[in-house]
Design an enzyme around this catalytic site. Sequence first.
Site, PDB file in Angstrom:
ATOM      1  N   GLY A  11      78.186  71.626-106.383  1.00 25.83           N
ATOM      2  CA  GLY A  11      79.483  72.110-106.879  1.00 25.83           C
ATOM      3  C   GLY A  11      80.463  72.297-105.727  1.00 25.83           C
ATOM      4  O   GLY A  11      80.083  72.792-104.674  1.00 25.83           O
ATOM      5  N   ARG A  72      76.161  65.077-107.626  1.00 30.61           N
ATOM      6  CA  ARG A  72      74.773  65.500-107.800  1.00 30.61           C
ATOM      7  C   ARG A  72      73.957  64.218-107.837  1.00 30.61           C
ATOM      8  O   ARG A  72      74.447  63.185-108.305  1.00 30.61           O
ATOM      9  CB  ARG A  72      74.628  66.326-109.077  1.00 30.61           C
ATOM     10  CG  ARG A  72      75.422  67.632-108.971  1.00 30.61           C
ATOM     11  CD  ARG A  72      74.938  68.705-109.914  1.00 30.61           C
ATOM     12  NE  ARG A  72      75.318  70.019-109.422  1.00 30.61           N
ATOM     13  CZ  ARG A  72      76.477  70.639-109.714  1.00 30.61           C
ATOM     14  NH1 ARG A  72      77.363  70.060-110.474  1.00 30.61           N
ATOM     15  NH2 ARG A  72      76.732  71.834-109.232  1.00 30.61           N
ATOM     16  N   ASP A 103      72.597  76.195-103.005  1.00 27.29           N
ATOM     17  CA  ASP A 103      71.152  76.258-102.763  1.00 27.29           C
ATOM     18  C   ASP A 103      70.438  74.951-103.100  1.00 27.29           C
ATOM     19  O   ASP A 103      69.473  74.580-102.433  1.00 27.29           O
ATOM     20  CB  ASP A 103      70.506  77.459-103.464  1.00 27.29           C
ATOM     21  CG  ASP A 103      70.742  77.483-104.952  1.00 27.29           C
ATOM     22  OD1 ASP A 103      71.582  76.698-105.451  1.00 27.29           O
ATOM     23  OD2 ASP A 103      70.083  78.283-105.634  1.00 27.29           O
ATOM     24  N   THR A 125      79.825  77.566-101.762  1.00 24.59           N
ATOM     25  CA  THR A 125      79.709  77.764-103.212  1.00 24.59           C
ATOM     26  C   THR A 125      80.525  78.998-103.588  1.00 24.59           C
ATOM     27  O   THR A 125      80.560  79.964-102.817  1.00 24.59           O
ATOM     28  CB  THR A 125      78.245  77.961-103.660  1.00 24.59           C
ATOM     29  OG1 THR A 125      78.233  78.514-104.988  1.00 24.59           O
ATOM     30  CG2 THR A 125      77.460  78.893-102.769  1.00 24.59           C
ATOM     31  N   ASP A 127      79.700  80.973-105.853  1.00 25.84           N
ATOM     32  CA  ASP A 127      78.800  81.960-106.471  1.00 25.84           C
ATOM     33  C   ASP A 127      78.346  83.086-105.529  1.00 25.84           C
ATOM     34  O   ASP A 127      77.824  84.094-105.991  1.00 25.84           O
ATOM     35  CB  ASP A 127      77.551  81.262-107.016  1.00 25.84           C
ATOM     36  CG  ASP A 127      77.860  80.420-108.247  1.00 25.84           C
ATOM     37  OD1 ASP A 127      78.970  80.565-108.792  1.00 25.84           O
ATOM     38  OD2 ASP A 127      76.997  79.619-108.649  1.00 25.84           O
ATOM     39  N   ASP A 129      75.771  83.169-103.706  1.00 33.12           N
ATOM     40  CA  ASP A 129      74.360  83.420-104.031  1.00 33.12           C
ATOM     41  C   ASP A 129      73.376  82.846-103.016  1.00 33.12           C
ATOM     42  O   ASP A 129      72.235  82.564-103.350  1.00 33.12           O
ATOM     43  CB  ASP A 129      74.054  82.844-105.428  1.00 33.12           C
ATOM     44  CG  ASP A 129      74.263  81.341-105.482  1.00 33.12           C
ATOM     45  OD1 ASP A 129      74.868  80.787-104.549  1.00 33.12           O
ATOM     46  OD2 ASP A 129      73.827  80.726-106.476  1.00 33.12           O
ATOM     47  N   ARG A 171      75.916  81.324-112.636  1.00 37.41           N
ATOM     48  CA  ARG A 171      74.756  81.059-113.494  1.00 37.41           C
ATOM     49  C   ARG A 171      73.620  82.031-113.222  1.00 37.41           C
ATOM     50  O   ARG A 171      72.951  82.502-114.119  1.00 37.41           O
ATOM     51  CB  ARG A 171      74.270  79.622-113.294  1.00 37.41           C
ATOM     52  CG  ARG A 171      74.935  78.633-114.213  1.00 37.41           C
ATOM     53  CD  ARG A 171      74.519  77.238-113.854  1.00 37.41           C
ATOM     54  NE  ARG A 171      74.860  76.938-112.461  1.00 37.41           N
ATOM     55  CZ  ARG A 171      74.413  75.899-111.788  1.00 37.41           C
ATOM     56  NH1 ARG A 171      73.594  75.054-112.346  1.00 37.41           N
ATOM     57  NH2 ARG A 171      74.777  75.690-110.537  1.00 37.41           N
TER      58      ARG A 171
END
Length: 319
Positions: A11, A72, A103, A125, A127, A129, A171
């Site tokens: 992403g 991807r 990740d 990212t 996120d 995360d 997510r």
Amino acid sequence: MKRIGVLTSGGDSPGMNAAIRAVVRKAIYHEVEVYGVSYGYAGLIEGDIKKMELGSVGDIIHRGGTILYTARCEEFKTEEGQKKAIAQLEKFGIEGLVVIGGDGSYRGAQKLTEHGFPTIGVPGTIDNDIPGTDFTIGFDTALNTVIDAIDKIRDTATSHERTYVIEVMGRHAGDLALWSGLADGAETIVIPEADYDFDAIISRLKRGQDRGKKHSIIVVAEGVGSGFEFGRSIQEATKMETRVTVLGHIQRGGSPTGFDRVLASRLGAKAVDLLLDGKAGVTVGIQRNELVYHDINEALSRPHTIDQEMYKLSQELSI
Ligand code: ADP
């Protein structure tokens, strides 16, 4: 090491361009040649690789997205795909690679290192995360995009005296929901890392209504479930008019904030330093405002956690 490569994968996130720029300029500063790989691991397998010069990264520090594009690639998850990628890198005489991504992309970087190809991960990212760094590139920009959107929704929520459920990205990680919820004074923040008590949420909404509150904002991380379903349940339980906004991909775009540009510049440059220093299979990060690096395997094996003190504070301030 005289020639390195750089790619963006998975992403996209605002600030990836600033990171590419830093990798290219820092390498050239050290008289190392840099090759840009387009479309992540897919482009690597296909050999979509071009030499980059100082001017290749001019006028991009303020742009969202990634000039190297991203993708991807299922094939890269196979050993055969990874070997094809390494063959391309060798064909171009590239001796080390910087992978900017999340990740999933890190797992790919780890595989390359296991096959003997030195690779460094840079956390890109929205996120936030990735363990081993307090912040990922793009999180701050996405956070401010969400805040801007919620501020606007708040105006209409007040005018119509409605409850608003806002679904934000994440997510598996609730950072974007937690930070934006705290920054926007949301009544309730629902994140994947913490159990929530639906009845308690309803009672809080009703208490607010009883004391004349004009609106309520509930921020839900997408990882918890559909914002629409959540909104429907709230409306049924409270009988209050409830609207749902799914912010979606606007959270990924836009000009990176100053914080993200500086973070991306520091992390991109650090990745080059580490490669030239002989490091491989590590991820760069920032912790307590210091540049750090960790083994990718070790970073990936640690679960993502949220700041519990911050989560508690968000609850205390929304009584
Ligand atoms: P992100 O990097 O944003 O988390 P993805 O999870 O989609 O995005 O991963 C990006 C790409 O990284 C995948 O399409 C794939 O090519 C590669 N990748 C992900 N997991 C692995 C893995 N276990 N082994 C090798 N490559 C992987």
